[in-house]
Scaffold this active site. Structure first.
Site, mmCIF file in Angstrom:
data_model
loop_
_atom_site.group_PDB
_atom_site.id
_atom_site.type_symbol
_atom_site.label_atom_id
_atom_site.label_comp_id
_atom_site.label_asym_id
_atom_site.label_seq_id
_atom_site.Cartn_x
_atom_site.Cartn_y
_atom_site.Cartn_z
ATOM 1 N N ASP A 57 0.855 -1.185 0.000
ATOM 2 C CA ASP A 57 0.000 0.000 0.000
ATOM 3 C C ASP A 57 0.891 1.234 0.000
ATOM 4 O O ASP A 57 2.097 1.128 0.198
ATOM 5 C CB ASP A 57 -1.009 -0.024 1.163
ATOM 6 C CG ASP A 57 -0.380 0.199 2.527
ATOM 7 O OD1 ASP A 57 0.805 -0.159 2.706
ATOM 8 O OD2 ASP A 57 -1.069 0.701 3.420
ATOM 9 N N HIS A 93 11.066 -9.028 1.121
ATOM 10 C CA HIS A 93 10.790 -7.604 0.953
ATOM 11 C C HIS A 93 12.068 -6.792 1.193
ATOM 12 O O HIS A 93 12.900 -7.174 2.017
ATOM 13 C CB HIS A 93 9.705 -7.177 1.951
ATOM 14 C CG HIS A 93 9.083 -5.868 1.627
ATOM 15 N ND1 HIS A 93 9.636 -4.670 2.022
ATOM 16 C CD2 HIS A 93 7.961 -5.558 0.939
ATOM 17 C CE1 HIS A 93 8.876 -3.678 1.584
ATOM 18 N NE2 HIS A 93 7.852 -4.185 0.928
ATOM 19 N N TYR A 136 2.995 4.715 0.692
ATOM 20 C CA TYR A 136 3.649 5.345 1.840
ATOM 21 C C TYR A 136 2.637 6.252 2.551
ATOM 22 O O TYR A 136 1.809 6.889 1.914
ATOM 23 C CB TYR A 136 4.837 6.189 1.381
ATOM 24 C CG TYR A 136 5.984 5.424 0.782
ATOM 25 C CD1 TYR A 136 6.650 4.442 1.506
ATOM 26 C CD2 TYR A 136 6.429 5.705 -0.509
ATOM 27 C CE1 TYR A 136 7.738 3.759 0.961
ATOM 28 C CE2 TYR A 136 7.522 5.027 -1.061
ATOM 29 C CZ TYR A 136 8.163 4.050 -0.321
ATOM 30 O OH TYR A 136 9.235 3.382 -0.855
ATOM 31 N N PHE A 156 6.791 1.964 -4.156
ATOM 32 C CA PHE A 156 8.181 2.177 -3.731
ATOM 33 C C PHE A 156 8.744 3.550 -4.087
ATOM 34 O O PHE A 156 9.814 3.924 -3.620
ATOM 35 C CB PHE A 156 9.121 1.078 -4.256
ATOM 36 C CG PHE A 156 8.800 -0.282 -3.725
ATOM 37 C CD1 PHE A 156 9.125 -0.645 -2.428
ATOM 38 C CD2 PHE A 156 8.131 -1.216 -4.514
ATOM 39 C CE1 PHE A 156 8.810 -1.900 -1.922
ATOM 40 C CE2 PHE A 156 7.808 -2.475 -4.022
ATOM 41 C CZ PHE A 156 8.150 -2.817 -2.727
#
Length: 222
Positions: free
Chosen positions: A64, A186, A66, A77
């Site tokens: 989701d 991740h 930031y 990202f």
């Protein structure tokens, strides 16, 4: 919520007619009017606007947006220029440097990737300020699953980069044998040392694209 247009609209237009989407639209609209929500409403669908379906070569799935001020602008990202580079992206840049020798940039805006065919898609497209995952379960997952299915059904090779468990749960949807699936932990500081570093996703992606006669990605962020 600004709309989706072009070939993504054609691929997803049936979703807009479904009851879940009307409920999602109403919920998100109300949230924007009563709370601080990221990204700005006009940026919600930036991933689709910057990377038309016909141009997608690579998919990088995030979770989701930031949730701190000024960060999210609709690409997984990525952050706007002038915003501190988040820890996950710092680690992505480290791996990019180790993998391809790219210079580590001084900003975190990844629009250059998006404009070359890297779809930077979060599975949830909005979030309340300072509340990670606060819009999980309101309908975005059903919508982005439809986008993933549209990508899976493309009759051409696409690279899917799945970092972390939430992204990897989408692997079962990727049934097209033409595609390449790259999985790793991740890039967050909590998980990157468990196998994200050294996974070489960028060189593997370009080798696959070149092997199929597709122009590779210039991963260097200027």
């Amino acid at each position: 919520m600004s709309g989706i247009n072009g070939d993504w609209y054609e691929a997803l237009k049936e979703e807009f007619k479904k009851p879940y989407y009307k409920k999602l639209f109403d919920t998100v609209n109300a949230e924007y009017h009563t709370r601080k929500i990221f990204p700005p409403a006009q940026d919600i669908f930036n991933a689709f606007h910057l990377t038309p379906l016909k141009d997608v070569k690579v998919v990088i799935l995030g979770q989701d947006p930031y949730h701190n001020d000024g960060q999210a602008h609709g690409l997984s990202f990525s952050v706007q220029k002038g915003v501190d580079i988040p820890p996950s992206l710092v680690n992505i840049y480290k791996e990019l440097h180790d993998d391809l020798g790219c210079t580590i940039p001084n900003h975190g805006c990844l629009e250059k990737w998006a404009k070359q065919g890297v779809l930077m898609l979060n599975t949830v497209l909005t979030v309340r300020a300072h509340q990670a995952n606060s819009h999980r379960g309101i309908g975005w997952e059903e919508f982005t699953d439809a986008a993933i299915m549209a990508l899976n059904n493309q009759d051409r090779p696409i690279v899917f980069i799945l970092w972390g468990a939430p992204a990897q749960r989408k692997e079962k949807m990727l049934t097209n044998p033409q595609h390449l699936i790259l999985k790793a932990p991740h890039p967050s500081p909590l998980a990157a040392y468990r196998g994200f570093f050294g996974s070489r996703p960028f060189s593997q992606t370009n080798e696959f694209l070149k092997a199929h006669g597709i122009e590779p990605i210039d991963w260097q962020i200027d």
